[in-house]
Scaffold this active site. Structure first.
Site, PDB file in Angstrom:
ATOM      1  N   HIS A 161       2.082  -8.552   6.786  1.00 53.96           N
ATOM      2  CA  HIS A 161       3.306  -8.061   7.437  1.00 53.96           C
ATOM      3  C   HIS A 161       4.076  -9.155   8.157  1.00 53.96           C
ATOM      4  O   HIS A 161       4.267  -9.085   9.375  1.00 53.96           O
ATOM      5  CB  HIS A 161       2.951  -6.963   8.451  1.00 53.96           C
ATOM      6  CG  HIS A 161       2.277  -5.769   7.877  1.00 53.96           C
ATOM      7  ND1 HIS A 161       1.614  -4.832   8.651  1.00 53.96           N
ATOM      8  CD2 HIS A 161       2.173  -5.320   6.608  1.00 53.96           C
ATOM      9  CE1 HIS A 161       1.130  -3.880   7.883  1.00 53.96           C
ATOM     10  NE2 HIS A 161       1.439  -4.144   6.629  1.00 53.96           N
TER      11      HIS A 161
ATOM     12  N   GLU B 173      -5.131   1.309  10.140  1.00 53.99           N
ATOM     13  CA  GLU B 173      -5.036   2.015   8.859  1.00 53.99           C
ATOM     14  C   GLU B 173      -6.448   2.128   8.278  1.00 53.99           C
ATOM     15  O   GLU B 173      -7.185   1.151   8.255  1.00 53.99           O
ATOM     16  CB  GLU B 173      -4.099   1.167   7.984  1.00 53.99           C
ATOM     17  CG  GLU B 173      -4.164   1.346   6.531  1.00 53.99           C
ATOM     18  CD  GLU B 173      -3.270   0.279   5.816  1.00 53.99           C
ATOM     19  OE1 GLU B 173      -2.279  -0.226   6.398  1.00 53.99           O
ATOM     20  OE2 GLU B 173      -3.595  -0.036   4.670  1.00 53.99           O
TER      21      GLU B 173
ATOM     22  N   ASN C  41       3.095  -0.027  10.064  1.00 56.15           N
ATOM     23  CA  ASN C  41       3.457  -0.747   8.844  1.00 56.15           C
ATOM     24  C   ASN C  41       4.984  -0.866   8.767  1.00 56.15           C
ATOM     25  O   ASN C  41       5.699   0.065   9.099  1.00 56.15           O
ATOM     26  CB  ASN C  41       2.918  -0.008   7.626  1.00 56.15           C
ATOM     27  CG  ASN C  41       1.483   0.443   7.824  1.00 56.15           C
ATOM     28  OD1 ASN C  41       1.201   1.220   8.726  1.00 56.15           O
ATOM     29  ND2 ASN C  41       0.601  -0.050   7.025  1.00 56.15           N
TER      30      ASN C  41
ATOM     31  N   GLY D  60       0.794  -1.219   0.000  1.00 58.15           N
ATOM     32  CA  GLY D  60       0.000   0.000   0.000  1.00 58.15           C
ATOM     33  C   GLY D  60       0.825   1.267   0.000  1.00 58.15           C
ATOM     34  O   GLY D  60       0.275   2.364  -0.099  1.00 58.15           O
TER      35      GLY D  60
ATOM     36  N   MET E 159       2.299   2.730   2.370  1.00 56.99           N
ATOM     37  CA  MET E 159       2.293   3.531   3.617  1.00 56.99           C
ATOM     38  C   MET E 159       3.680   3.464   4.244  1.00 56.99           C
ATOM     39  O   MET E 159       4.153   2.389   4.622  1.00 56.99           O
ATOM     40  CB  MET E 159       1.262   2.991   4.610  1.00 56.99           C
ATOM     41  CG  MET E 159      -0.151   3.433   4.292  1.00 56.99           C
ATOM     42  SD  MET E 159      -1.333   2.718   5.446  1.00 56.99           S
ATOM     43  CE  MET E 159      -1.199   3.817   6.847  1.00 56.99           C
TER      44      MET E 159
HETATM   45  P1  FAE Z   1      10.216  -8.817   0.529  1.00 59.28           P
HETATM   46  O1  FAE Z   1       9.912  -7.404   0.164  1.00 59.28           O
HETATM   47  O2  FAE Z   1       9.129  -9.758   0.754  1.00 59.28           O
HETATM   48  O3  FAE Z   1      11.274  -9.368  -0.517  1.00 59.28           O
HETATM   49  C1  FAE Z   1      11.705 -10.707  -0.534  1.00 59.28           C
HETATM   50  C2  FAE Z   1      11.966 -11.120  -1.974  1.00 59.28           C
HETATM   51  O4  FAE Z   1      12.655 -12.365  -1.988  1.00 59.28           O
HETATM   52  C3  FAE Z   1      10.710 -11.337  -2.812  1.00 59.28           C
HETATM   53  O5  FAE Z   1      10.816 -10.610  -4.015  1.00 59.28           O
HETATM   54  C4  FAE Z   1      10.672 -12.843  -3.054  1.00 59.28           C
HETATM   55  O6  FAE Z   1      10.073 -13.201  -4.289  1.00 59.28           O
HETATM   56  C5  FAE Z   1      12.140 -13.205  -3.017  1.00 59.28           C
HETATM   57  N1  FAE Z   1      12.411 -14.590  -2.632  1.00 59.28           N
HETATM   58  C6  FAE Z   1      11.843 -15.297  -1.635  1.00 59.28           C
HETATM   59  N2  FAE Z   1      12.381 -16.549  -1.555  1.00 59.28           N
HETATM   60  C7  FAE Z   1      13.356 -16.600  -2.539  1.00 59.28           C
HETATM   61  C8  FAE Z   1      14.260 -17.611  -2.952  1.00 59.28           C
HETATM   62  N3  FAE Z   1      14.317 -18.806  -2.335  1.00 59.28           N
HETATM   63  N4  FAE Z   1      15.077 -17.351  -4.000  1.00 59.28           N
HETATM   64  C9  FAE Z   1      15.023 -16.156  -4.629  1.00 59.28           C
HETATM   65  N5  FAE Z   1      14.161 -15.151  -4.265  1.00 59.28           N
HETATM   66  C10 FAE Z   1      13.352 -15.381  -3.227  1.00 59.28           C
HETATM   67  O7  FAE Z   1      11.077  -8.813   1.913  1.00 59.28           O
HETATM   68  N6  FAE Z   1       4.346  -2.452   4.470  1.00 59.28           N
HETATM   69  C11 FAE Z   1       4.344  -1.127   4.761  1.00 59.28           C
HETATM   70  O8  FAE Z   1       5.251  -0.642   5.448  1.00 59.28           O
HETATM   71  N7  FAE Z   1       3.360  -0.294   4.283  1.00 59.28           N
HETATM   72  C12 FAE Z   1       2.313  -0.775   3.534  1.00 59.28           C
HETATM   73  O9  FAE Z   1       1.453   0.004   3.098  1.00 59.28           O
HETATM   74  C13 FAE Z   1       2.287  -2.172   3.248  1.00 59.28           C
HETATM   75  N8  FAE Z   1       1.250  -2.709   2.550  1.00 59.28           N
HETATM   76  C14 FAE Z   1       1.301  -4.042   2.191  1.00 59.28           C
HETATM   77  C15 FAE Z   1       0.290  -4.563   1.390  1.00 59.28           C
HETATM   78  C16 FAE Z   1       0.372  -5.877   0.943  1.00 59.28           C
HETATM   79  C17 FAE Z   1      -0.727  -6.449   0.098  1.00 59.28           C
HETATM   80  C18 FAE Z   1       1.491  -6.686   1.293  1.00 59.28           C
HETATM   81  C19 FAE Z   1       1.615  -8.103   0.798  1.00 59.28           C
HETATM   82  C20 FAE Z   1       2.494  -6.166   2.097  1.00 59.28           C
HETATM   83  C21 FAE Z   1       2.405  -4.858   2.564  1.00 59.28           C
HETATM   84  N9  FAE Z   1       3.396  -4.305   3.367  1.00 59.28           N
HETATM   85  C22 FAE Z   1       3.363  -2.982   3.706  1.00 59.28           C
HETATM   86  C23 FAE Z   1       4.514  -5.141   3.872  1.00 59.28           C
HETATM   87  C24 FAE Z   1       5.834  -4.918   3.127  1.00 59.28           C
HETATM   88  O10 FAE Z   1       5.649  -4.975   1.734  1.00 59.28           O
HETATM   89  C25 FAE Z   1       6.834  -5.983   3.599  1.00 59.28           C
HETATM   90  O11 FAE Z   1       7.010  -5.824   4.992  1.00 59.28           O
HETATM   91  C26 FAE Z   1       8.182  -5.869   2.916  1.00 59.28           C
HETATM   92  O12 FAE Z   1       8.058  -6.024   1.524  1.00 59.28           O
HETATM   93  C27 FAE Z   1       9.165  -6.911   3.453  1.00 59.28           C
HETATM   94  O13 FAE Z   1      10.456  -6.587   2.965  1.00 59.28           O
HETATM   95  P2  FAE Z   1      11.595  -7.670   2.926  1.00 59.28           P
HETATM   96  O14 FAE Z   1      12.808  -7.035   2.380  1.00 59.28           O
HETATM   97  O15 FAE Z   1      11.669  -8.340   4.248  1.00 59.28           O
END
Ligand code: FAE
Length: 546
Positions: free
Chosen positions: A487, A402, A525, A163, A165
């Site tokens: 999250h 939110e 968030n 989102g 945020m």
């Molecule tokens: P992430 O962004 O999940 O990145 C991990 C990456 O690793 C991904 O691209 C995966 O495809 C890849 N991956 C996983 N396993 C493997 C593997 N074995 N080999 C190769 N690649 C791999 O991790 N947070 C906010 O602060 N504000 C918001 O408004 C908000 N809204 C959200 C809405 C939705 C619908 C969702 C799903 C999440 C939201 N979040 C929000 C949470 C936020 O996107 C999340 O906390 C972060 O993206 C996590 O960051 P990381 O770097 O931990």
């Protein structure tokens, strides 16, 4: 075998195994000389890693943690290869757009599913999921026994689907989030650095007060304030100047045309436009999309051997590659990193990891609900998909809610909320040897504490307004969206599974740098905190390990 795609400008003549450190941040964008060179460098940075390649640093995943690591290492003169299981998301589909609308999910929307699994499964009590072709789509609804964890898949990770945020927690709460981290440093250095590089901006309050697309948010504020709850406007990585132009009709519509959950074609500054764009422009960062890491083991000559499966868009494995790296950063997200580490420890690949691996996982206390407003309180048929505010009852009731959009295109008289709550529940990932997979022992009933905390806000508002909860959004007569989280946090917690900077105990040169470090809750968030913590840790690692 050396992979030529890993060579960046200026890397000639450096030893294959050595880190290319030296001139520090001067080797960032400026070192490329002119824009043409930078563009050429960026263009060849999406690649397919060669079998047998050796790289100085391999980063698993391209979300927030991975992108911070890649950019800062590249600026320090280190060549980095990023491996991402999802797609590059740089090519339009048959409709001319890269990403579909929320209201029209198609194969691009879900990761390897034949039926959508929308977070809001019902509308007016009717199920709204539909069949789709199986495809390596952008949103993974990953099912564990007690919870569905939504995650972004593709270059940019969660930044593709979230989102936007961009919330910095209140400093007084920071001690409960990461007790071993110096809060003063975070608030003077790393949160500002993260916010600046993410391109965080604030909505113009005067415009927000009048624009049709935030009527739902103003109704949310009115009801909060009439029940004496503070309502706060929060920053975002969606470009609000772009949104103003959308509303003026001068640019293609995006947030005001129900784009978000399955990607955003215009106004959102996902990591592809911020950290990763800068990283790729250094010429030192290469990314292999549709490549999934399955194993990391110590290599006989030092460093690590990584096994990677290359996928096609059906999710079939089309090649299995083995590469070596001096150092490996786990940035596969809380779930991805935890699953890998738990499997590698249990199966003997990395037996020296400590007993904290897989522990301390939480879902940031996420729980959703809707309220049915009176006919004189419409929330608007046009709703910007990007939330701008929340109701802060953390100190009194343990909930930050939110005010979320319900962008159906019709008037629903509904107010919709995603609450982040102060839940004490934590789960653990374990290796299930007979099934050959990692399980998570989260129980759906644990969400009751989160529901109770969210009720401290919404029972009071309903009572004041004479309104009721919606019961048609998550099933038939079901009030609470208690089956999911957006999250995921924890599983390789800072200062427990790792040292205080993300170095995994037991193995030199292995790091965790994503949401897995954070023990289950951020009070708001999470992505700004994940980014700021990664900034802090990588600065220390570059200064002392390279
Ligand atoms: P992430 O962004 O999940 O990145 C991990 C990456 O690793 C991904 O691209 C995966 O495809 C890849 N991956 C996983 N396993 C493997 C593997 N074995 N080999 C190769 N690649 C791999 O991790 N947070 C906010 O602060 N504000 C918001 O408004 C908000 N809204 C959200 C809405 C939705 C619908 C969702 C799903 C999440 C939201 N979040 C929000 C949470 C936020 O996107 C999340 O906390 C972060 O993206 C996590 O960051 P990381 O770097 O931990």
């Amino acid at each position: 075998m050396h992979d030529p795609t890993l060579q960046g400008p200026g890397s000639k003549g450096l030893s294959r195994r050595g880190f290319m450190v030296g001139t520090g941040s001067m080797l960032g964008l400026g070192a490329l000389g002119h824009t043409g060179t930078a563009q050429a460098a960026t263009a060849r940075t999406i690649a397919s890693i060669g079998n047998g390649a050796h790289v100085p640093v391999l980063v698993i995943g391209t979300g927030y943690g991975g992108s911070v690591a890649a950019l800062r290492l590249a600026q320090a003169g280190v060549n980095v290869h990023m491996v991402e299981m999802g797609m590059a998301w740089d090519t339009p589909g048959s409709d001319g757009k890269i990403f579909p609308r929320i209201t029209e999910p198609d194969q691009r929307s879900f990761w390897l599913r034949t039926r959508t699994k929308q977070p809001l499964s019902n509308f007016l009590g009717f199920p709204i999921d539909r069949n789709i072709p199986r495809y390596t789509g952008i949103l993974d609804a990953e099912d564990f026994s007690g919870i569905t964890v939504y995650q972004g898949r593709g270059i940019g990770g969660g930044s593709l689907v979230n989102g936007g945020m961009a919330v910095t927690p209140r400093q007084e709460h920071f001690g409960s989030i990461l007790p071993s981290v110096n809060a003063g440093e975070m608030y003077t250095t790393y949160y500002p650095r993260a916010n600046a590089t993410l391109g965080v901006n604030h909505v113009d309050p005067a415009w927000w007060e009048t624009t049709a697309c935030y009527q739902y948010a103003r109704v949310g504020r009115k009801h909060a304030q009439r029940s004496n709850f503070p309502y706060v406007l929060v920053p975002s990585v969606y470009d609000f100047e772009y949104m103003k132009q959308e509303m003026a009709g001068s640019v293609p519509k995006s947030a005001t045309d129900t784009e978000l959950l399955y990607g955003n074609n215009h106004g959102k500054k996902s990591l592809q436009k911020t950290y990763l764009a800068q990283a790729r422009a250094t010429g030192r960062v290469t990314i292999s999309p549709l490549h999934k890491v399955t194993s990391v083991v110590p290599a006989s000559g030092g460093g690590y051997t990584i096994t990677i499966e290359q996928l096609n868009t059906n999710g079939d494995v089309v090649a299995t590659k083995t590469v070596t790296a001096n150092r490996v950063f786990f940035a596969a997200g809380s779930v991805g990193t935890s699953k890998l580490l738990v499997k590698l420890k249990a199966t003997g690949a990395l037996p020296g990891l400590n007993g904290e691996i897989g522990k301390g996982w939480g879902e940031n206390g996420n729980v959703m609900c809707g309220r049915a407003n009176h006919l004189w309180d419409p929330t608007g048929s046009l709703q910007a998909t990007v939330p701008t505010g929340g109701i802060d009852n953390w100190n009194a009731g343990g909930a930050f809610a939110e005010v979320a959009p319900l962008p159906t295109g019709i008037e629903t008289w509904a107010s919709f909320y995603l609450s982040i709550t102060n839940t004490p529940q934590r789960a653990q990932f374990t290796w299930n040897a007979s099934a050959g997979r990692v399980d998570l022992n989260w129980q759906t009933s644990w969400k009751q504490t989160s529901i109770n905390m969210a009720k401290t806000i919404f029972d009071k508002i309903n009572s004041k307004e004479g309104t009721i909860y919606r019961t048609d959004l998550f099933g038939v007569y079901k009030i609470w969206g208690d089956h999911l989280t957006y999250h995921p946090l924890g599983g390789a917690v800072l200062n427990r599974a790792t040292d205080n900077y993300g170095r995994l105990h037991g193995y030199s040169g292995l790091y965790v740098i994503d949401g897995a470090l954070i023990p289950g809750n951020t009070t708001v968030n999470p992505f700004v905190t994940i980014t700021a913590l990664a900034e802090r840790n990588i600065e220390k690692i570059i200064a002392t390990d390279l």
